[in-house]
Design an enzyme around this catalytic site. Structure first.
Site, short mmCIF file in Angstrom:
data_model
loop_
_atom_site.label_atom_id
_atom_site.label_comp_id
_atom_site.label_asym_id
_atom_site.label_seq_id
_atom_site.Cartn_x
_atom_site.Cartn_y
_atom_site.Cartn_z
N ASN A 107 0.95 0.66 -14.48
CA ASN A 107 -0.46 0.80 -14.78
C ASN A 107 -0.80 2.02 -15.63
O ASN A 107 -1.43 1.91 -16.69
CB ASN A 107 -1.25 0.83 -13.47
CG ASN A 107 -2.74 0.79 -13.68
OD1 ASN A 107 -3.39 1.83 -13.72
ND2 ASN A 107 -3.29 -0.39 -13.83
N GLY A 108 -0.39 3.21 -15.20
CA GLY A 108 -0.69 4.43 -15.94
C GLY A 108 -0.03 4.44 -17.30
O GLY A 108 -0.64 4.85 -18.30
N ILE A 130 7.35 -2.33 -9.10
CA ILE A 130 7.64 -3.03 -7.84
C ILE A 130 6.36 -3.35 -7.09
O ILE A 130 6.35 -4.16 -6.16
CB ILE A 130 8.59 -2.22 -6.93
CG1 ILE A 130 7.91 -0.95 -6.41
CG2 ILE A 130 9.90 -1.91 -7.62
CD1 ILE A 130 8.67 -0.27 -5.29
N ASP A 131 5.24 -2.72 -7.49
CA ASP A 131 3.97 -2.94 -6.79
C ASP A 131 3.28 -4.24 -7.18
O ASP A 131 2.36 -4.68 -6.50
CB ASP A 131 3.02 -1.76 -7.05
CG ASP A 131 3.51 -0.47 -6.44
OD1 ASP A 131 4.01 -0.52 -5.30
OD2 ASP A 131 3.41 0.58 -7.10
N GLU A 226 2.38 2.15 2.64
CA GLU A 226 2.22 3.61 2.63
C GLU A 226 0.77 4.02 2.36
O GLU A 226 0.35 5.13 2.69
CB GLU A 226 3.14 4.24 1.58
CG GLU A 226 2.90 3.77 0.17
CD GLU A 226 3.87 4.38 -0.84
OE1 GLU A 226 4.55 5.36 -0.48
OE2 GLU A 226 3.94 3.86 -1.96
#
Length: 352
Positions: A107-108, A130-131, A226
């Protein structure tokens, strides 16, 4: 270049770009590999890549170019020596007379790529994380491999949890979104799954644990993202939440949940954190194929002179998505999504 956190299949994606262009270009093409992500572009750290660099890397995890995090929020801030980062990247690009910059990132990193595209550079990006939280694509490479690793961890916990009759918490990566813990939790047969998008009520979590006890189950397996957050904490501002956590420090939210369950039930609770193993190791077969396809599609865009796109995956088809549509948007789990409803139908609790 590869930017942000590493993951499986970065090398496979780069190999796909290289092989597509090498096999289909009408003239010789030079490839430059920038080292350590945007830092390589800022400071001119690169090396020429040849066919030898791409041999044997289809199955190799990590990235042969190295990576780093250069937060988008600081991209306009000069470095410690007063260097203008954006201008430095542009100068490196023009000095090397590049035709296109190919960036594999999340994203960033995609926000920075979009900025460079708006500054006039030819850019094509590959969806890596991986997200699985990049907007504009149903899937990112690295995600399925991470699901495999996280699921194996949950699988393995079941045997020791059942043997000792304990409550086990497995903390899975997912700071802002819950795709990874959600999928690993369902695949691993978790009884409770806590994700950032669905703030939990600890009383409901305890109730689910006690219901299993009454039903004759010796153990409970809980998957906690997390970034999971309680309903109480979700109401607080960032400043208030930070202050609260300073008063009651836990290594992570999984330990907070474990402590609260232990206090309320008297049950023995253990926490397992697979951590960065979820990003490591070789890509699974799915990611090898997927990343290769994305890389080949990116190479095809470059050969056609089509820039300013992320190569994405929608409705089982490889597509090109304008960078300005992707940058700055997160693909989160909808609390009302079918996958959540179906998980609840089989008895999984989300603490809500």
């Amino acid at each position: 270049m590869t930017s942000g956190g590493d993951c499986q299949a970065l090398n496979a994606a780069m190999r796909g770009v290289f092989k597509c262009i090498s096999n289909n270009a009408n003239e010789p093409v030079e490839f430059y590999g920038f080292e350590d992500g945007y830092k390589g572009l800022i400071y001119g750290k690169f090396r020429i890549l040849t066919g030898k660099d791409f041999k044997g890397i289809l199955t190799r995890g990590g990235t042969i170019l190295g990576t780093s995090r250069v937060p988008f929020k600081t991209i306009h801030e000069p470095d410690e020596n007063g260097l203008d980062k954006v201008e430095a990247m542009k100068q490196t690009y023009y000095k090397l007379q590049l035709d296109c910059l190919v960036m594999g990132g999340g994203n960033g990193s995609t926000k920075t790529a979009n900025l460079l595209s708006q500054e006039g550079l030819n850019v094509v990006t590959l969806p890596k994380t991986i997200d699985n939280d990049l907007w504009g694509t149903d899937m990112t490479f690295g995600f399925q491999s991470a699901v495999d690793i996280a699921t194996k961890c949950v699988d393995d916990i079941h045997t020791t949890a059942s043997s000792h009759g304990r409550v086990f918490i497995v903390e899975i990566m997912g700071h802002k979104v819950g795709w990874l813990p959600l999928n690993a939790g369902i695949a691993g047969g978790a009884d409770i799954i806590l994700i950032p998008e669905i703030p939990y009520d600890i009383k409901k979590v305890v109730k689910a644990v006690e219901a299993r006890d009454k039903g004759g189950s010796r153990f409970t397996v809980i998957v906690v993202a997390e970034g999971a957050i309680s309903k109480e904490d979700a109401k607080l501002s960032k400043k208030e939440l930070k202050k609260k956590r300073e008063k009651h420090p836990y290594p992570s939210v999984a330990y907070q949940v474990a402590d609260e369950i232990q206090q309320k039930t008297g049950r023995e609770v253990r926490v397992t954190v697979p951590g960065h193993t979820q990003r490591g190791g070789a890509p699974d077969p799915y990611d090898r194929v997927f990343a290769t396809r994305l890389g080949a599609a990116a190479g095809d865009l470059i050969l056609k002179g089509e820039y300013g796109y992320m190569v994405g995956y929608r409705n089982r088809e490889i597509v090109k998505v304008p960078l300005e549509e992707v940058a700055g948007k997160l693909k989160t789990v909808d609390p009302n999504a079918e996958i959540i409803r179906e998980a609840k139908l089989i008895g999984i609790s989300f603490g809500d």
